[in-house]
Scaffold this active site. Sequence first.
Site, short mmCIF file in Angstrom:
data_model
loop_
_atom_site.label_atom_id
_atom_site.label_comp_id
_atom_site.label_asym_id
_atom_site.label_seq_id
_atom_site.Cartn_x
_atom_site.Cartn_y
_atom_site.Cartn_z
N CYS A 40 -9.92 1.85 -15.63
CA CYS A 40 -9.19 2.16 -16.87
C CYS A 40 -9.22 3.66 -17.12
O CYS A 40 -8.21 4.26 -17.52
CB CYS A 40 -9.82 1.43 -18.06
SG CYS A 40 -9.36 -0.30 -18.22
N HIS A 90 -6.44 -3.53 -2.32
CA HIS A 90 -6.68 -2.50 -1.32
C HIS A 90 -5.52 -2.56 -0.32
O HIS A 90 -5.27 -3.63 0.25
CB HIS A 90 -7.96 -2.77 -0.53
CG HIS A 90 -9.23 -2.76 -1.33
ND1 HIS A 90 -10.13 -1.72 -1.29
CD2 HIS A 90 -9.76 -3.67 -2.17
CE1 HIS A 90 -11.17 -2.00 -2.07
NE2 HIS A 90 -10.98 -3.18 -2.62
N ASN A 140 -10.84 -8.21 -3.53
CA ASN A 140 -12.13 -8.88 -3.67
C ASN A 140 -12.29 -9.41 -5.09
O ASN A 140 -11.94 -8.72 -6.04
CB ASN A 140 -13.26 -7.89 -3.36
CG ASN A 140 -13.14 -7.34 -1.95
OD1 ASN A 140 -12.84 -8.07 -1.01
ND2 ASN A 140 -13.38 -6.04 -1.80
N CYS A 161 -14.77 0.96 -18.27
CA CYS A 161 -14.20 0.58 -16.97
C CYS A 161 -13.73 1.82 -16.21
O CYS A 161 -12.89 2.58 -16.70
CB CYS A 161 -13.05 -0.40 -17.18
SG CYS A 161 -12.16 -0.75 -15.66
N HIS A 168 -6.26 -3.48 -18.60
CA HIS A 168 -7.50 -4.02 -18.03
C HIS A 168 -7.39 -5.51 -17.79
O HIS A 168 -7.21 -6.30 -18.71
CB HIS A 168 -8.69 -3.72 -18.96
CG HIS A 168 -9.98 -4.12 -18.34
ND1 HIS A 168 -10.59 -3.38 -17.35
CD2 HIS A 168 -10.75 -5.22 -18.52
CE1 HIS A 168 -11.69 -4.00 -16.97
NE2 HIS A 168 -11.81 -5.11 -17.67
N ASP A 188 -8.49 5.56 -2.17
CA ASP A 188 -9.89 5.14 -2.32
C ASP A 188 -10.80 6.32 -2.00
O ASP A 188 -10.57 7.07 -1.06
CB ASP A 188 -10.19 3.96 -1.38
CG ASP A 188 -11.47 3.24 -1.76
OD1 ASP A 188 -11.39 2.09 -2.23
OD2 ASP A 188 -12.56 3.84 -1.61
N HIS A 244 -7.68 -5.06 -8.55
CA HIS A 244 -7.09 -4.05 -7.66
C HIS A 244 -6.79 -4.65 -6.30
O HIS A 244 -7.51 -5.53 -5.82
CB HIS A 244 -8.00 -2.82 -7.52
CG HIS A 244 -9.41 -3.12 -7.14
ND1 HIS A 244 -10.34 -3.57 -8.05
CD2 HIS A 244 -10.06 -3.03 -5.96
CE1 HIS A 244 -11.50 -3.74 -7.44
NE2 HIS A 244 -11.36 -3.42 -6.16
N HIS A 255 -12.09 -4.44 -12.33
CA HIS A 255 -10.73 -4.20 -12.81
C HIS A 255 -9.85 -4.57 -11.62
O HIS A 255 -10.01 -3.99 -10.52
CB HIS A 255 -10.56 -2.72 -13.21
CG HIS A 255 -9.21 -2.35 -13.73
ND1 HIS A 255 -9.02 -1.77 -14.97
CD2 HIS A 255 -7.97 -2.46 -13.18
CE1 HIS A 255 -7.73 -1.53 -15.16
NE2 HIS A 255 -7.07 -1.94 -14.07
P1 AMP Z 1 -14.13 -3.40 -4.63
O1 AMP Z 1 -15.46 -3.18 -3.94
O2 AMP Z 1 -13.23 -4.36 -3.93
O3 AMP Z 1 -14.32 -3.71 -6.10
O4 AMP Z 1 -13.36 -2.01 -4.52
C1 AMP Z 1 -13.66 -0.91 -5.32
C2 AMP Z 1 -13.24 0.30 -4.55
O5 AMP Z 1 -13.18 1.39 -5.46
C3 AMP Z 1 -14.18 0.73 -3.41
O6 AMP Z 1 -13.47 0.69 -2.18
C4 AMP Z 1 -14.60 2.16 -3.81
O7 AMP Z 1 -14.72 3.02 -2.70
C5 AMP Z 1 -13.49 2.57 -4.74
N1 AMP Z 1 -13.83 3.59 -5.72
C6 AMP Z 1 -14.94 3.66 -6.49
N2 AMP Z 1 -14.89 4.75 -7.30
C7 AMP Z 1 -13.70 5.36 -7.03
C8 AMP Z 1 -13.06 6.54 -7.54
N3 AMP Z 1 -13.61 7.29 -8.49
N4 AMP Z 1 -11.86 6.88 -7.02
C9 AMP Z 1 -11.30 6.13 -6.06
N5 AMP Z 1 -11.84 5.01 -5.54
C10 AMP Z 1 -13.03 4.63 -6.02
#
Ligand code: AMP
Length: 115
Positions: A8, A103, A88, A5, A47, A31, A101, A99
């Site tokens: 994680c 926003h 989402n 993950c 997780h 992000d 989260h 995982h």
């Molecule tokens: P979701 O699409 O709602 O699952 O959101 C996942 C978010 O994680 C997206 O907005 C990506 O831009 C962000 N993301 C992916 N990889 C990373 C990373 N290494 N560091 C920070 N954000 C990330």
Amino acid sequence: MNENCLFCRIAAGEIPSSRVYEDETVLAFRDIAPQAPVHVLVIPKTHISGWSAAKDADDALLAHLVRVAAEVAEKEGIAASGYRVVSNCGPDAQQTVPHLHLHVLGGTEMKEQMA
Ligand code: AMP
């Protein structure tokens, strides 16, 4: 910790992130592909794959996650101007990282539509 993950691994410090808040159970970081001038992700360190799995999670942790989102908005200076907290869940919502989260998005006037 789930070794496969991404979040994680970010929480464990194995993958770098721009951290804006951290405590024992929750982490907030910027992000990597911001959709607004302020775009911070708030995650539980443990997780939880998404909201469908959150029914089995600790109530206090889930409440704390939401409180941290509001604290991050204060810290980032967008609490007064307004912000969105978006989460989402699943394919139709375009969840890309399995995982849980939140926003936290702000720093600009957003459009009315929610989807
Ligand atoms: P979701 O699409 O709602 O699952 O959101 C996942 C978010 O994680 C997206 O907005 C990506 O831009 C962000 N993301 C992916 N990889 C990373 C990373 N290494 N560091 C920070 N954000 C990330």
